[in-house]
Design an enzyme around this catalytic site. Structure first.
Site, mmCIF file in Angstrom:
data_model
loop_
_atom_site.group_PDB
_atom_site.id
_atom_site.type_symbol
_atom_site.label_atom_id
_atom_site.label_comp_id
_atom_site.label_asym_id
_atom_site.label_seq_id
_atom_site.Cartn_x
_atom_site.Cartn_y
_atom_site.Cartn_z
ATOM 1 N N CYS A 115 101.142 27.484 46.391
ATOM 2 C CA CYS A 115 101.114 27.833 47.820
ATOM 3 C C CYS A 115 100.152 28.996 48.041
ATOM 4 C CB CYS A 115 102.507 28.226 48.311
ATOM 5 S SG CYS A 115 103.610 26.834 48.610
ATOM 6 N N ASN A 131 102.795 14.886 36.562
ATOM 7 C CA ASN A 131 103.985 15.131 35.758
ATOM 8 C C ASN A 131 105.140 15.432 36.700
ATOM 9 O OD1 ASN A 131 102.491 14.957 33.327
ATOM 10 N ND2 ASN A 131 101.855 17.100 33.523
ATOM 11 N N HIS A 168 104.466 22.878 50.791
ATOM 12 C CA HIS A 168 105.205 22.951 49.535
ATOM 13 C C HIS A 168 106.142 21.756 49.390
ATOM 14 C CE1 HIS A 168 106.839 24.908 45.975
ATOM 15 N NE2 HIS A 168 107.997 24.382 46.351
ATOM 16 N N HIS A 179 101.429 18.200 42.284
ATOM 17 C CA HIS A 179 99.976 18.206 42.076
ATOM 18 C C HIS A 179 99.563 17.005 41.249
ATOM 19 C CE1 HIS A 179 101.994 20.617 38.967
ATOM 20 N NE2 HIS A 179 101.092 20.155 38.114
HETATM 21 P P1 AMP Z 1 101.955 20.798 35.127
HETATM 22 O O1 AMP Z 1 102.245 21.227 33.718
HETATM 23 O O2 AMP Z 1 101.780 19.313 35.305
HETATM 24 O O3 AMP Z 1 102.956 21.390 36.093
HETATM 25 O O4 AMP Z 1 100.541 21.409 35.472
HETATM 26 C C1 AMP Z 1 100.370 22.733 35.899
HETATM 27 C C2 AMP Z 1 98.929 23.059 35.662
HETATM 28 O O5 AMP Z 1 98.602 24.190 36.445
HETATM 29 C C3 AMP Z 1 98.577 23.412 34.214
HETATM 30 O O6 AMP Z 1 97.583 22.524 33.740
HETATM 31 C C4 AMP Z 1 98.077 24.841 34.303
HETATM 32 O O7 AMP Z 1 97.008 25.105 33.427
HETATM 33 C C5 AMP Z 1 97.654 24.952 35.750
HETATM 34 N N1 AMP Z 1 97.682 26.275 36.359
HETATM 35 C C6 AMP Z 1 98.709 27.150 36.355
HETATM 36 N N2 AMP Z 1 98.382 28.242 37.073
HETATM 37 C C7 AMP Z 1 97.131 28.033 37.546
HETATM 38 C C8 AMP Z 1 96.235 28.799 38.353
HETATM 39 N N3 AMP Z 1 96.565 30.012 38.827
HETATM 40 N N4 AMP Z 1 95.012 28.282 38.629
HETATM 41 C C9 AMP Z 1 94.659 27.065 38.150
HETATM 42 N N5 AMP Z 1 95.465 26.294 37.394
HETATM 43 C C10 AMP Z 1 96.681 26.777 37.087
#
Ligand code: AMP
Length: 114
Positions: free
Chosen positions: A7, A87, A46, A100
């Site tokens: 967010c 995921n 969200h 996402h």
């Molecule tokens: P998931 O594990 O499917 O929830 O994916 C979350 C993703 O968000 C992971 O691949 C992280 O590397 C990525 N992530 C977490 N924080 C950030 C951020 N501040 N900017 C960019 N990517 C992020």
């Protein structure tokens, strides 16, 4: 959600390398890329996970997919191939509970995924 990191990215409160945005969707580079191209497409609103989608989100879910298609072309991976992953839940590897799509490309991918 005031404490949600995605967010905050969508609202410009914390930095991210944004590659595409429109009124509903923001796409930015993953901080810990798992492929030469690794992008995340999020809705501005969200929604914690796939389990929280309902019929009211049908158009928004489509817009996330269309944003993935747009950035794949923009990043030059549309023809070579790319993977789109969502995921859902800790057991599937979800770590950020703001829905996402991962868009990954620039290398070969095996199947089944790990
Ligand atoms: P998931 O594990 O499917 O929830 O994916 C979350 C993703 O968000 C992971 O691949 C992280 O590397 C990525 N992530 C977490 N924080 C950030 C951020 N501040 N900017 C960019 N990517 C992020």
């Amino acid at each position: 959600m005031t404490e949600c990191i995605f967010c905050k990215i969508a609202q410009g409160e914390i930095p991210a390398e944004i590659v595409y945005e429109n009124e509903d969707v923001v796409v930015f580079r993953d901080l810990n890329p798992q492929a030469p191209i690794h992008l995340l497409a999020i809705p501005r609103v969200h929604i914690a996970s796939m389990n929280d989608l309902d019929n009211a989100h049908a158009a928004l879910a489509g817009k996330l997919l269309l944003a993935a298609k747009t950035v794949a072309a923009q990043e030059g991976i549309a023809d070579s191939g790319y993977r789109v992953v969502m995921n859902c839940g800790e057991g599937a590897g979800q770590t950020v509970f703001h829905i996402h799509l991962h868009i990954l490309g620039g290398r070969p991918f095996s199947w089944p995924p790990g």
